[in-house]
Motif scaffolding. Structure first.
Motif, PDB file in Angstrom:
ATOM      1  N   THR B 117       0.834  -1.212   0.000  1.00 23.19           N
ATOM      2  CA  THR B 117       0.000   0.000   0.000  1.00 23.19           C
ATOM      3  C   THR B 117       0.866   1.259   0.000  1.00 23.19           C
ATOM      4  O   THR B 117       0.360   2.363   0.137  1.00 23.19           O
ATOM      5  CB  THR B 117      -0.900   0.034   1.250  1.00 23.19           C
ATOM      6  OG1 THR B 117      -0.063   0.008   2.399  1.00 23.19           O
ATOM      7  CG2 THR B 117      -1.844  -1.141   1.295  1.00 23.19           C
ATOM      8  N   ILE B 118       2.168   1.069  -0.175  1.00 21.83           N
ATOM      9  CA  ILE B 118       3.063   2.206   0.042  1.00 21.83           C
ATOM     10  C   ILE B 118       2.883   3.285  -1.032  1.00 21.83           C
ATOM     11  O   ILE B 118       2.989   4.478  -0.745  1.00 21.83           O
ATOM     12  CB  ILE B 118       4.520   1.693   0.139  1.00 21.83           C
ATOM     13  CG1 ILE B 118       5.312   2.584   1.086  1.00 21.83           C
ATOM     14  CG2 ILE B 118       5.190   1.580  -1.204  1.00 21.83           C
ATOM     15  CD1 ILE B 118       6.499   1.901   1.693  1.00 21.83           C
ATOM     16  N   ILE B 119       2.576   2.871  -2.255  1.00 20.19           N
ATOM     17  CA  ILE B 119       2.428   3.882  -3.322  1.00 20.19           C
ATOM     18  C   ILE B 119       1.161   4.725  -3.097  1.00 20.19           C
ATOM     19  O   ILE B 119       1.238   5.958  -3.069  1.00 20.19           O
ATOM     20  CB  ILE B 119       2.467   3.228  -4.724  1.00 20.19           C
ATOM     21  CG1 ILE B 119       3.890   2.688  -4.942  1.00 20.19           C
ATOM     22  CG2 ILE B 119       2.090   4.226  -5.809  1.00 20.19           C
ATOM     23  CD1 ILE B 119       4.042   1.844  -6.172  1.00 20.19           C
ATOM     24  N   PRO B 120      -0.016   4.066  -2.903  1.00 19.12           N
ATOM     25  CA  PRO B 120      -1.183   4.915  -2.589  1.00 19.12           C
ATOM     26  C   PRO B 120      -0.961   5.755  -1.332  1.00 19.12           C
ATOM     27  O   PRO B 120      -1.386   6.923  -1.301  1.00 19.12           O
ATOM     28  CB  PRO B 120      -2.318   3.905  -2.379  1.00 19.12           C
ATOM     29  CG  PRO B 120      -1.754   2.560  -2.536  1.00 19.12           C
ATOM     30  CD  PRO B 120      -0.386   2.657  -3.096  1.00 19.12           C
ATOM     31  N   ALA B 121      -0.303   5.170  -0.334  1.00 12.10           N
ATOM     32  CA  ALA B 121      -0.071   5.947   0.898  1.00 12.10           C
ATOM     33  C   ALA B 121       0.778   7.180   0.576  1.00 12.10           C
ATOM     34  O   ALA B 121       0.506   8.277   1.071  1.00 12.10           O
ATOM     35  CB  ALA B 121       0.628   5.074   1.937  1.00 12.10           C
ATOM     36  N   TYR B 122       1.784   6.991  -0.273  1.00 11.90           N
ATOM     37  CA  TYR B 122       2.643   8.106  -0.656  1.00 11.90           C
ATOM     38  C   TYR B 122       1.839   9.170  -1.403  1.00 11.90           C
ATOM     39  O   TYR B 122       1.937  10.370  -1.124  1.00 11.90           O
ATOM     40  CB  TYR B 122       3.799   7.595  -1.533  1.00 11.90           C
ATOM     41  CG  TYR B 122       4.708   8.695  -2.011  1.00 11.90           C
ATOM     42  CD1 TYR B 122       5.761   9.155  -1.218  1.00 11.90           C
ATOM     43  CD2 TYR B 122       4.502   9.292  -3.258  1.00 11.90           C
ATOM     44  CE1 TYR B 122       6.582  10.180  -1.654  1.00 11.90           C
ATOM     45  CE2 TYR B 122       5.314  10.319  -3.699  1.00 11.90           C
ATOM     46  CZ  TYR B 122       6.353  10.762  -2.890  1.00 11.90           C
ATOM     47  OH  TYR B 122       7.155  11.776  -3.317  1.00 11.90           O
TER      48      TYR B 122
END
Lengths: 355, 270
Positions: B117-122
């Motif tokens: 989920t790191i890209i959406p979180a970013y």
């Protein structure tokens, strides 16, 4: 001070209807006890009155105003819970003052009200303690104190004595009676203990499967039970109920024993004949018979000192009798019992209603 | 009698504790000497211990700044966890349509690794304009599902009548939570504090992604940066490790009693 009315009050849990519709009027300063076996809906009715449980239909009126939509805090009701529900992280004084602090009562006023309630309940010495440092009886007093300081329109008690041992329960019952005279407030009290109901109530409401079986004073429900359920529920040991036939002016038991029917009850039909254990009068052997007698054989004998409880077989059915001490000595003895026809109760065999 | 019978068990536990502590002791010892950790035979006691490595760490890199960043981010995470998790858990203890599905959804979300989920979180953090900020660093850690369930279990263990009594006393939901439930669930709070602090304190991946400015980096990033600065790294590296570990240990030691109760609460409840 306030009146409370329930109008066709209903409660369903999903498809299950636990309270099909209850009507009740509680007068100003009246002490009404809801009594019935477990699962009869008495606590549900109490929770609906408090607002903790939403009703499924009908109205709750306090002083004539419908309060169905009001939040519990806006109904001006205080409740004493079965397990006391004291906040464990607060002292007794803080527990008692808690509700007042959220109602904008001035500090000095809170202090004086807590002190007064503590004095009434004789818990002044406990004010600095936390609930875990108190005994069951003391916790129950604090729970009542918390209700008293609120000075509410209505008190609700939800089986407040059922977590106490037998001795303490008797003691606390007396305390509640004393409290009634000192703090006369409209009260609804729930219990499954018929002794509590009889000793505390101005009026008793007997519930069975969510329906009101009878509403009346303790004497009324004891002397003239409206249904076979009330007859069997109120009184210890309960009323004896014998299968019988009403034939003209006589009640005939299965074995042919005939007793005069109570006045104005003459008809031909199957009935339940009710007689309280204490209304059976022992006739010592050899005493000349005056009026009809019930003849039976003692099955068990329980000498209790002041009285002897005897379980007998009469007309092929078991009945209990509360007899004088040293009357019947042992099981197997033949026993003759006289009964005053005026003390007999007749109930319809089908509906169980009083005839 | 009983205590005497327990000594073999205690002795065994002491040995296990000692074994568990050996690596930490080695880190501390090396930080004080700078000696080669592969030296043979190994020396049990430090030879000529000194604190120069600690001084180096303090001055070679902006250590105080990294420490400040880590402390602030971790405090935000801890505060966020307590407030948000308690609110979520309280909601989950109340009856509402679809509650079962919400619980299932939360549980299934626990299966998704953070890396996925790191890209959406970013992107969300960037959209909120929080990249390179303390709040942005703390954002994904402001609430954790495990900790919501720690609170939920604790709240469910509080007798229902206490909440009823509070409602009769005139408290709304927020006050019931703040004045009745939370004071009675200190072990659950301690568990939330420790877990969220440790996760935030040790987090490397997220700060690496959202910080642009070296001065916004946290201690784990600082450690990586430090390694690239110094040549003979052993002593200073270990000094750095000790300085990173100490705050986490301190938090754990302060709350450990409640923490143990929080983790085992519910385990003994039928």
């Amino acid at each position: 001070m306030a009146t409370l009315s329930l109008r066709r009050l209903r409660k369903t849990f999903g498809p299950v209807e636990v309270i099909p519709g209850v009507d009740l009027d509680v007068g100003d300063r009246e002490f009404v006890v809801l009594v019935g076996p477990s699962g009869c809906g008495k606590s549900t009715i109490l929770r609906m009155i408090s607002g903790l449980e939403e009703s499924s239909g009908g109205d709750i009126l306090i002083d004539g105003a419908v309060v169905n939509q009001r939040e519990p805090k806006d109904r001006d009701i205080a409740m004493v819970f079965q397990d006391y529900a004291l906040y464990p992280h607060m002292t007794v004084a803080e527990n008692m003052a808690f509700a007042l602090r959220y109602r904008g009562v001035a500090r000095a006023e809170i202090r004086s009200r807590v002190a007064h309630a503590a004095e009434v309940l004789d818990i002044t010495a406990l004010l600095a303690r936390t609930p875990r440092q108190l005994s069951g009886g003391q916790r129950q007093r604090v729970a009542m104190g918390r209700a008293i300081v609120r000075d509410p329109k209505i008190f609700l008690f939800d089986e407040p004595l059922s977590n106490l041992d037998a001795k303490l329960r008797v003691q606390m019952r007396t305390e509640i009676r004393k409290l009634r005279t000192r703090v006369p407030t409209t009260t609804v009290y729930v219990t499954h203990d018929q002794v509590e109901a009889m000793t505390l109530a101005d009026r008793i409401v007997i519930l069975n499967r969510g329906r009101v079986e009878q509403i009346g004073t303790p004497e009324e429900v004891y002397e003239t039970p409206a249904t076979i359920f009330v007859a069997a529920f109120i009184g210890a040991p309960p009323m004896n109920l014998l299968r019988a036939r009403l034939e003209g002016a006589r009640v005939v038991l299965d074995d042919g024993t005939a007793l005069p029917a109570p006045a104005h009850r003459h008809a031909n039909r199957a009935v339940w004949l009710g007689v309280r254990p204490e209304d059976l009068v022992w006739r010592p052997p050899g005493t000349p018979a005056i009026g009809p007698l019930l003849h039976g054989t003692a099955l068990t004998v329980e000498p209790l000192g002041a009285e002897t409880l005897v379980l007998l077989e009469v007309a092929g059915q078991e009945i209990s009798a509360r007899l004088p001490p040293r009357s019947v000595r042992r099981a197997g003895e033949a026993v003759a019992l006289a009964v005053d026809p005026a003390r007999l109760h007749l109930f319809d065999h089908e509906t169980g209603s009083r005839i | 009698m009983r205590a005497r019978g327990m000594w073999p068990r205690h002795a065994a536990l002491l040995v296990v504790c000692a074994i568990m502590l050996v690596p930490f002791y080695w880190v501390v010892k090396t930080s004080l000497t700078g000696e080669n950790i592969y030296a043979y035979p190994p020396r049990l006691l430090p030879q000529a211990p000194h604190l120069f490595n600690y001084v180096d760490v303090w001055y070679l890199i902006p250590f105080p700044r990294y420490l400040l960043n880590s402390v602030i981010v971790s405090l935000l995470a801890v505060g966020g966890n307590i407030v948000l998790n308690a609110l979520a858990a309280y909601a989950l203890t109340r009856a509402f349509p679809g509650r079962r599905w919400v619980v299932l959804l939360l549980l299934s979300c626990m299966l998704i690794p953070f890396q996925a989920t790191i890209i959406p979180a970013y992107l969300i953090t960037a959209r909120l304009g929080l990249l390179n900020s303390w709040l942005g660093l703390a954002l994904p850690m402001l609430s954790t599902i495990v900790c919501i369930f720690v609170f939920k279990a604790a709240f469910e263990a509080v007798p229902r009548s206490l909440i009823d009594a509070a409602r009769m006393d005139g408290l709304g939901d927020l006050r019931i939570l703040a004045r009745v439930l939370l004071p009675l669930c200190k072990p659950a709070i301690a568990t939330n504090v420790i877990l969220s602090f440790i996760w935030s304190w040790n987090n490397f991946m997220w700060p690496l992604i959202v910080t642009r400015d070296p001065l916004m980096q946290t201690l784990p990033l600082g450690l990586a940066r430090f390694l690239s600065y110094v040549e003979d790294t052993t002593g200073a590296l270990y000094a750095f490790v000790v300085m990173v570990l100490v705050p986490g240990l301190a938090v754990f030691l302060m709350a450990q009693k409640e923490f143990m109760r929080g983790l085992t609460a519910g385990a003994t409840k039928g």
